[in-house]
Scaffold this active site. Structure first.
Site, PDB file in Angstrom:
ATOM      1  N   LEU A 103       0.830  -1.203   0.000  1.00 51.26           N
ATOM      2  CA  LEU A 103       0.000   0.000   0.000  1.00 51.26           C
ATOM      3  C   LEU A 103       0.868   1.259   0.000  1.00 51.26           C
ATOM      4  CD1 LEU A 103      -2.857  -1.124   2.448  1.00 51.26           C
ATOM      5  CD2 LEU A 103      -2.835  -1.176  -0.039  1.00 51.26           C
ATOM      6  N   TYR A 110       0.532  -6.106   7.132  1.00 50.76           N
ATOM      7  CA  TYR A 110      -0.608  -5.200   7.335  1.00 50.76           C
ATOM      8  C   TYR A 110      -1.694  -5.414   6.276  1.00 50.76           C
ATOM      9  CZ  TYR A 110       1.750  -2.642   3.632  1.00 50.76           C
ATOM     10  OH  TYR A 110       2.356  -2.315   2.444  1.00 50.76           O
ATOM     11  N   LYS A 167      15.310  -6.842   0.944  1.00 50.01           N
ATOM     12  CA  LYS A 167      15.893  -5.896   1.906  1.00 50.01           C
ATOM     13  C   LYS A 167      17.379  -6.171   2.178  1.00 50.01           C
ATOM     14  CE  LYS A 167      11.599  -4.519   4.018  1.00 50.01           C
ATOM     15  NZ  LYS A 167      10.810  -4.247   5.204  1.00 50.01           N
ATOM     16  N   ASP A 189      12.792   0.921   8.936  1.00 59.60           N
ATOM     17  CA  ASP A 189      11.965  -0.095   9.610  1.00 59.60           C
ATOM     18  C   ASP A 189      12.201  -0.090  11.119  1.00 59.60           C
ATOM     19  OD1 ASP A 189      10.569  -1.214   7.467  1.00 59.60           O
ATOM     20  OD2 ASP A 189      12.222  -2.558   6.952  1.00 59.60           O
ATOM     21  N   GLY A 198      10.921 -15.924  12.031  1.00 62.33           N
ATOM     22  CA  GLY A 198      11.344 -15.419  10.721  1.00 62.33           C
ATOM     23  C   GLY A 198      12.619 -14.620  10.787  1.00 62.33           C
ATOM     24  N   VAL A 256       3.956  -8.400  11.358  1.00 64.47           N
ATOM     25  CA  VAL A 256       4.524  -7.314  10.568  1.00 64.47           C
ATOM     26  C   VAL A 256       3.654  -7.040   9.333  1.00 64.47           C
ATOM     27  CG1 VAL A 256       6.537  -6.744   9.148  1.00 64.47           C
ATOM     28  CG2 VAL A 256       6.854  -7.725  11.401  1.00 64.47           C
ATOM     29  N   GLY A 269      14.339 -10.436   5.768  1.00 61.11           N
ATOM     30  CA  GLY A 269      14.835  -9.061   5.630  1.00 61.11           C
ATOM     31  C   GLY A 269      14.497  -8.099   6.746  1.00 61.11           C
TER      32      GLY A 269
HETATM   33  P1  ATR Z   1      14.570 -13.509   2.482  1.00 60.76           P
HETATM   34  O1  ATR Z   1      14.244 -14.886   3.053  1.00 60.76           O
HETATM   35  O2  ATR Z   1      15.150 -13.560   1.105  1.00 60.76           O
HETATM   36  O3  ATR Z   1      15.273 -12.619   3.435  1.00 60.76           O
HETATM   37  P2  ATR Z   1      12.105 -12.294   3.182  1.00 60.76           P
HETATM   38  O4  ATR Z   1      10.858 -12.288   2.360  1.00 60.76           O
HETATM   39  O5  ATR Z   1      12.575 -11.064   3.773  1.00 60.76           O
HETATM   40  O6  ATR Z   1      13.177 -12.891   2.212  1.00 60.76           O
HETATM   41  O7  ATR Z   1      11.953 -13.388   4.319  1.00 60.76           O
HETATM   42  C1  ATR Z   1      11.022 -14.355   4.241  1.00 60.76           C
HETATM   43  C2  ATR Z   1      10.949 -15.018   5.604  1.00 60.76           C
HETATM   44  O8  ATR Z   1       9.750 -15.786   5.637  1.00 60.76           O
HETATM   45  C3  ATR Z   1      12.081 -15.965   5.868  1.00 60.76           C
HETATM   46  O9  ATR Z   1      12.312 -15.998   7.250  1.00 60.76           O
HETATM   47  C4  ATR Z   1      11.495 -17.299   5.386  1.00 60.76           C
HETATM   48  O10 ATR Z   1      12.045 -18.450   5.950  1.00 60.76           O
HETATM   49  P3  ATR Z   1      13.248 -19.231   5.229  1.00 60.76           P
HETATM   50  O11 ATR Z   1      14.481 -18.451   5.583  1.00 60.76           O
HETATM   51  O12 ATR Z   1      13.243 -20.580   5.786  1.00 60.76           O
HETATM   52  O13 ATR Z   1      12.947 -19.205   3.753  1.00 60.76           O
HETATM   53  C5  ATR Z   1      10.094 -17.148   5.888  1.00 60.76           C
HETATM   54  N1  ATR Z   1       9.164 -18.019   5.160  1.00 60.76           N
HETATM   55  C6  ATR Z   1       8.693 -17.874   3.909  1.00 60.76           C
HETATM   56  N2  ATR Z   1       7.818 -18.862   3.615  1.00 60.76           N
HETATM   57  C7  ATR Z   1       7.752 -19.651   4.729  1.00 60.76           C
HETATM   58  C8  ATR Z   1       7.006 -20.818   5.075  1.00 60.76           C
HETATM   59  N3  ATR Z   1       6.163 -21.388   4.222  1.00 60.76           N
HETATM   60  N4  ATR Z   1       7.189 -21.339   6.316  1.00 60.76           N
HETATM   61  C9  ATR Z   1       8.031 -20.762   7.200  1.00 60.76           C
HETATM   62  N5  ATR Z   1       8.753 -19.661   6.947  1.00 60.76           N
HETATM   63  C10 ATR Z   1       8.618 -19.099   5.726  1.00 60.76           C
END
Ligand code: ATR
Length: 262
Positions: free
Chosen positions: A15, A210, A65, A101, A125, A208, A128
């Protein structure tokens, strides 16, 4: 007319155009803000557009990020500490990465008058936005932080920066006062594969995300009798700081602004 945008993948949920175009109008700034769906392979070329001033400023969202960092000329102190950039601006021929952030999260918590001091925090998580949240929580004096991530190596990387945090194996749930969803799970209405479904009560569940405004994570927590909050105010405050970096103007955050983000 100046061009601004947010880059991410997915990007439909964002958004940012809504809020920044509203503030451009209110402040009579001749500029437009759009969404830009990118692939990782396109990041370098994208930064070139900021270098040539084809684009004046940009926001960065999931999953870029961290991965945008190598293509930037310089980082602000906050971006350097967290290795996370959500705002880009060309200042005096250098493309600089900023992190708004951290301030966004801290101001959002202050907005609801929630006391972080002496609280145990469980973050899900290590993507980023994770390091920004840890940085803000440490600034606010929390007791301790547990971090879990589906991919263990990513949490270990974060622990190298924030030595005091404790890593928890995926699937284990530590004792906590606050649990924060910092994954991208929920953007598509999907569910985190963790058993948070036991009857926690009077805990604080923060997402986080929204948009959607209530993820499964928050819905379940609310139905179990917990306090819940989505990332709306964090989103508004980080946008506010980005706008100020680009335009040297602090726009208004009033009911009209808050109601834009549903
Ligand atoms: P990046 O992983 O490249 O930093 P991000 O979108 O900022 O990208 O982070 C996505 C987060 O969501 C990560 O912590 C990711 O976990 P992984 O490091 O194991 O990939 C988490 N994530 C995404 N899909 C997920 C799922 N189905 N179950 C659990 N965690 C998930």
């Amino acid at each position: 007319m100046k061009n601004f945008c947010v880059i991410g993948n997915p990007i439909d949920h964002s958004l940012s155009p809504k809020i920044h175009n509203h503030w451009f109008n209110e402040n009579k700034i001749d500029a437009v803000y759009k969404k830009n769906l990118l692939q990782t392979s396109e990041l370098e070329k994208f930064v070139e557009k900021l270098r040539s001033l084809e684009i004046t400023g940009a926001n960065v969202t999931v999953p870029f990020k961290n991965s945008i960092v190598p293509f930037l000329d310089k980082l602000s102190v906050e971006a350097q500490k967290t290795n996370s950039v959500n705002t880009i601006f060309n200042e005096g021929d250098k493309v600089i990465g900023h992190n708004t952030d951290i301030a966004g999260f801290e101001l959002a918590i202050r907005y609801i008058n929630y006391e972080i001091k002496r609280k145990k925090i469980f973050i899900i998580g290590a993507g980023g936005v994770c390091s920004s949240i840890i940085c803000a929580l440490e600034n606010m004096g929390c007791e301790n932080i547990f971090l879990t991530n589906r991919t263990l190596e990513k949490s270990q990387k974060i622990k190298k920066i924030f030595k005091k945090i404790e890593i928890v194996k995926w699937g284990k749930i530590p004792d906590f006062d606050i649990v924060i969803n910092a994954t991208s799970v929920g953007l598509d209405n999907d569910t985190i594969d963790l058993d948070l479904n036991f009857p926690h009560q009077n805990k604080f569940f923060y997402d986080v995300i929204y948009n959607p405004s209530e993820t499964h994570f928050l819905k379940q927590a609310r139905e179990n009798g917990n306090k819940t909050e989505n990332g709306k105010m964090m989103f508004i405050y980080q946008a506010h700081q980005s706008f100020a970096i680009w335009n040297k103007v602090f726009p208004k955050i009033d009911d009209k602004t808050i109601n834009l983000i549903k």
